[in-house]
Design a protein around this motif. Sequence first.
Motif, PDB file in Angstrom:
ATOM      1  N   HIS A 170      16.397   7.989  -1.276  1.00 43.13           N
ATOM      2  CA  HIS A 170      16.312   6.512  -1.686  1.00 43.13           C
ATOM      3  C   HIS A 170      15.919   6.609   0.505  1.00 43.13           C
ATOM      4  N   ASN A 171      15.123   5.736   0.686  1.00 41.49           N
ATOM      5  CA  ASN A 171      14.406   5.327   2.120  1.00 41.49           C
ATOM      6  C   ASN A 171      15.264   4.334   2.482  1.00 41.49           C
ATOM      7  N   LEU A 172      15.664   4.589   3.725  1.00 40.89           N
ATOM      8  CA  LEU A 172      16.941   4.372   4.849  1.00 40.89           C
ATOM      9  C   LEU A 172      15.766   2.644   5.839  1.00 40.89           C
ATOM     10  N   THR A 173      15.242   4.007   6.061  1.00 43.05           N
ATOM     11  CA  THR A 173      14.139   2.886   7.339  1.00 43.05           C
ATOM     12  C   THR A 173      12.439   3.435   7.057  1.00 43.05           C
ATOM     13  N   GLY A 174      11.634   2.613   7.615  1.00 42.36           N
ATOM     14  CA  GLY A 174      10.536   3.173   6.928  1.00 42.36           C
ATOM     15  C   GLY A 174      10.045   3.451   6.033  1.00 42.36           C
ATOM     16  N   GLY A 175      10.098   2.846   4.759  1.00 40.90           N
ATOM     17  CA  GLY A 175       9.396   3.293   3.181  1.00 40.90           C
ATOM     18  C   GLY A 175       9.418   2.149   2.729  1.00 40.90           C
ATOM     19  N   PRO A 176       8.921   1.429   2.550  1.00 37.51           N
ATOM     20  CA  PRO A 176       8.748  -0.301   2.014  1.00 37.51           C
ATOM     21  C   PRO A 176       8.759  -0.157   0.318  1.00 37.51           C
ATOM     22  N   ALA A 177       9.238  -0.986  -0.603  1.00 29.72           N
ATOM     23  CA  ALA A 177       8.881  -0.358  -1.633  1.00 29.72           C
ATOM     24  C   ALA A 177       7.559  -1.216  -1.587  1.00 29.72           C
ATOM     25  N   LEU A 178       6.038  -0.594  -2.214  1.00 32.42           N
ATOM     26  CA  LEU A 178       4.953  -1.331  -2.583  1.00 32.42           C
ATOM     27  C   LEU A 178       4.361  -1.108  -3.563  1.00 32.42           C
ATOM     28  N   SER A 179       3.482  -1.737  -4.361  1.00 32.59           N
ATOM     29  CA  SER A 179       3.193  -1.519  -5.455  1.00 32.59           C
ATOM     30  C   SER A 179       1.647  -0.316  -4.914  1.00 32.59           C
ATOM     31  N   LYS A 180       1.013   0.480  -5.643  1.00 30.33           N
ATOM     32  CA  LYS A 180      -0.388   0.852  -5.705  1.00 30.33           C
ATOM     33  C   LYS A 180      -1.014   0.565  -5.107  1.00 30.33           C
ATOM     34  N   GLU A 181      -1.024  -0.926  -5.229  1.00 26.43           N
ATOM     35  CA  GLU A 181      -2.202  -1.566  -4.144  1.00 26.43           C
ATOM     36  C   GLU A 181      -2.577  -1.977  -2.887  1.00 26.43           C
ATOM     37  N   ALA A 182      -1.062  -2.615  -2.744  1.00 29.49           N
ATOM     38  CA  ALA A 182      -0.589  -3.037  -0.937  1.00 29.49           C
ATOM     39  C   ALA A 182      -0.055  -1.637  -0.709  1.00 29.49           C
ATOM     40  N   PHE A 183       0.312  -0.145  -1.552  1.00 27.38           N
ATOM     41  CA  PHE A 183       0.171   0.392  -0.225  1.00 27.38           C
ATOM     42  C   PHE A 183      -0.762   1.477   0.420  1.00 27.38           C
ATOM     43  N   ARG A 184      -1.888   1.177  -0.688  1.00 35.20           N
ATOM     44  CA  ARG A 184      -3.599   1.174   0.081  1.00 35.20           C
ATOM     45  C   ARG A 184      -3.976   0.945   1.646  1.00 35.20           C
ATOM     46  N   GLN A 185      -2.772  -0.344   2.139  1.00 30.03           N
ATOM     47  CA  GLN A 185      -3.570  -1.264   2.825  1.00 30.03           C
ATOM     48  C   GLN A 185      -2.261  -1.042   4.165  1.00 30.03           C
ATOM     49  N   TRP A 186      -0.924   0.182   3.150  1.00 27.37           N
ATOM     50  CA  TRP A 186       0.331   0.304   4.948  1.00 27.37           C
ATOM     51  C   TRP A 186      -0.202   1.195   5.751  1.00 27.37           C
TER      52      TRP A 186
END
Length: 302
Positions: free
Chosen positions: A123-139
């Motif tokens: 489980h991520n505590l900081t710096g790893g928001p839950a993002l969809s595959k589409e949103a992750f590409r822009q992160w």
Amino acid sequence: MTRKWPALCWLTLSAALSSPLALADNARDWQALPTDLDMVFAYYSNINASTAINTALPFDGVNTDADLFVLRYAHTFSIDGRLSAIQIIQPYANVSASLNDAEWLTGSRGTSNLADTQILFVHNLTGGPALSKEAFRQWTPEPFITAAFWVTVPTGSYDRNKNINTGANRWAFRPELASGYPLGPFWFELNTWATFYTDNNDYHGDQTLSQRPQYAAEGHISYTFSPALWVSADGTWAGGGETTVNSDVQNNQQQSTSLGASLGFMLTPHFGGMVSWLRTVEHRSYTTPDVDNWTFRIQYAW
């Protein structure tokens, strides 16, 4: 009164997985991923040691060669807007131990079988928001702190009358904190953990083997050449883990420092791999294995 048990009794092996070296994380293992991602990893490790690999009671005079095959499945999801994952790890070990230089015995022993299953929650505590595959590409990646909890289940092969086993016949619990900081093409990562063990009450018949916690810290400095290629310099320190047999202290606390390097690559957006090498450069003589470990990994994500 402290009692040292006969040499062959010290060769119980827990799949080469519980030694801090074999359990060390690889560079970039804990970096963020999109949610709803499934991954399958296949590992092959060749581990050579100057004593029995992760024998709870290592000693001079034994050379061990282990081929370790591991399948690892991971699935990512979201908890309260943070990235989380569950992983299942199943190893299979082929182990050969040579006793030609041992004080009491000569010859060789070996075994091949399933080792203990590991279940891992992340489980991520900081710096790893839950993002969809589409949103992750822009992160844009950012510093992170991630917590993990490992449970080793005693599912591996174990025979109280055998000298070498691929299962440890005990549970193990490993809380871990992993952190990373990006700086241009570099990633700086630091991971720390402690491993706690239950007793093995069937150690060489009806003996009871207990082990104090083992501690480890590792660092990685990796450089990104392209989205499909990176290299890393790796280092691991490990200590602790003194054992008792029937309450007799064995005076075998372990301490070692290991250095190595890794190369990671992606051949397609879904398929890639890694090659890593780690070598003991300093260790407490007599009680800590001197280990040389090559690991090859391929992975597929969908």
